[in-house]
Enzyme design. Structure first.
Site, PDB file in Angstrom:
ATOM      1  N   CYS A  88      30.212   5.680  27.407  1.00 30.53           N
ATOM      2  CA  CYS A  88      30.540   5.564  28.672  1.00 30.53           C
ATOM      3  C   CYS A  88      32.025   5.739  29.100  1.00 30.53           C
ATOM      4  O   CYS A  88      32.461   6.846  28.809  1.00 30.53           O
ATOM      5  CB  CYS A  88      29.978   4.372  29.301  1.00 30.53           C
ATOM      6  SG  CYS A  88      29.790   4.362  31.240  1.00 30.53           S
ATOM      7  N   HIS A 203      24.512   5.339  27.476  1.00 28.04           N
ATOM      8  CA  HIS A 203      24.668   4.205  26.825  1.00 28.04           C
ATOM      9  C   HIS A 203      23.461   4.076  25.703  1.00 28.04           C
ATOM     10  O   HIS A 203      22.321   3.915  25.959  1.00 28.04           O
ATOM     11  CB  HIS A 203      24.276   2.825  27.883  1.00 28.04           C
ATOM     12  CG  HIS A 203      25.285   2.560  28.671  1.00 28.04           C
ATOM     13  ND1 HIS A 203      26.590   1.728  28.370  1.00 28.04           N
ATOM     14  CD2 HIS A 203      25.794   2.996  29.854  1.00 28.04           C
ATOM     15  CE1 HIS A 203      27.289   1.640  29.205  1.00 28.04           C
ATOM     16  NE2 HIS A 203      26.782   2.520  30.139  1.00 28.04           N
ATOM     17  N   GLU A 205      23.100   1.975  23.214  1.00 27.55           N
ATOM     18  CA  GLU A 205      22.580   0.759  23.308  1.00 27.55           C
ATOM     19  C   GLU A 205      21.328   0.265  23.987  1.00 27.55           C
ATOM     20  O   GLU A 205      20.620  -0.667  23.814  1.00 27.55           O
ATOM     21  CB  GLU A 205      23.777  -0.318  23.323  1.00 27.55           C
ATOM     22  CG  GLU A 205      24.079  -0.566  24.639  1.00 27.55           C
ATOM     23  CD  GLU A 205      25.187   0.440  25.076  1.00 27.55           C
ATOM     24  OE1 GLU A 205      25.696  -0.070  26.311  1.00 27.55           O
ATOM     25  OE2 GLU A 205      25.434   1.271  24.577  1.00 27.55           O
TER      26      GLU A 205
END
Length: 223
Positions: A88, A203, A205
């Site tokens: 990001c 992202h 994750e």
């Protein structure tokens, strides 16, 4: 193998660490995942991750405020060629400059500017039933892979979904550095890279199977 996730006061550190730990465990990679603000730990790590959430100028100031961190990053990533992943705003910091609120110098690792998603592309559609493209770009979107042979994209295909939360994206000076885009009223940079460096606007994750694949590919990457 040691993975260093840099703590400079900006980023989803807990969720990022958990995702990297899971990907490492599932792929059978040994070694710790360290969330750290210690430049010496970063300098000695095998793989380096720079997350980032918030405004570009704030993230740059936060990174500069960690003693020795920018120098350690330059030595490890540029001089020694260790694998690096920006996430990001961590990806955006690789640019020449960010244009959020003001012009702020980036790390200048990959030439280009970080600019706001174009209002003309993202204005709400007119008329009944118009879907519109709101800023920030938030939620799931389909990847359009332009560099399918890049090691980080092994097992990831056009049409796979990733999770985004952002109002700015990177416009690379060299189109070859754009590895994937998404369509959000026009092409939006999703993944960049050159040499031993890569960055995701999305992202990983939070991107479930796609994100875990990318993280596992990063852990196995030996550029």
């Amino acid at each position: 193998m040691t993975v260093a996730i840099i703590d400079y006061g900006s980023g989803n550190l807990r969720s990022a660490a958990k995702a990297f730990e899971r990907a490492a465990r599932d792929a059978g990679y040994a070694g710790p995942v360290a969330v750290t603000a210690d430049a010496d730990v970063v300098a000695k790590a095998d793989h380096i991750v720079l997350p980032g959430v918030g405004a570009f100028p704030d993230c740059r100031r936060g990174l500069d405020a960690v003693p020795g961190m920018v120098a350690a990053l330059s030595e490890a990533v540029i001089a020694k060629g260790k694998p690096f992943l920006g996430i990001c705003v961590g990806m955006q910091l690789m640019a020449t400059r960010g244009r959020e609120h003001q012009d702020t110098p980036g790390l200048s690792w990959i030439g280009g500017d970080v600019v706001m998603l174009r209002a003309s592309e993202n204005a709400a559609a007119q008329g009944p039933g118009g879907t519109g493209f709101r800023i920030p770009h938030m939620g799931w979107n389909e990847l359009n892979i332009s560099a399918p042979n890049h090691p980080l994209l092994k097992g990831i295909r056009t049409g796979d979904h990733a999770y985004f939360v952002h109002s700015y994206h990177m416009q690379c000076a060299n189109p070859a550095h754009v590895l994937a885009t998404v369509d959000y009223g026009g092409p939006v940079t999703a993944l960049i890279g050159r040499d031993n460096m890569a960055g995701t606007q999305f992202h990983p994750e939070k991107s479930q199977a796609t994100g875990l694949k990318l993280i596992a590919n990063f852990l196995a990457w030996t550029p």
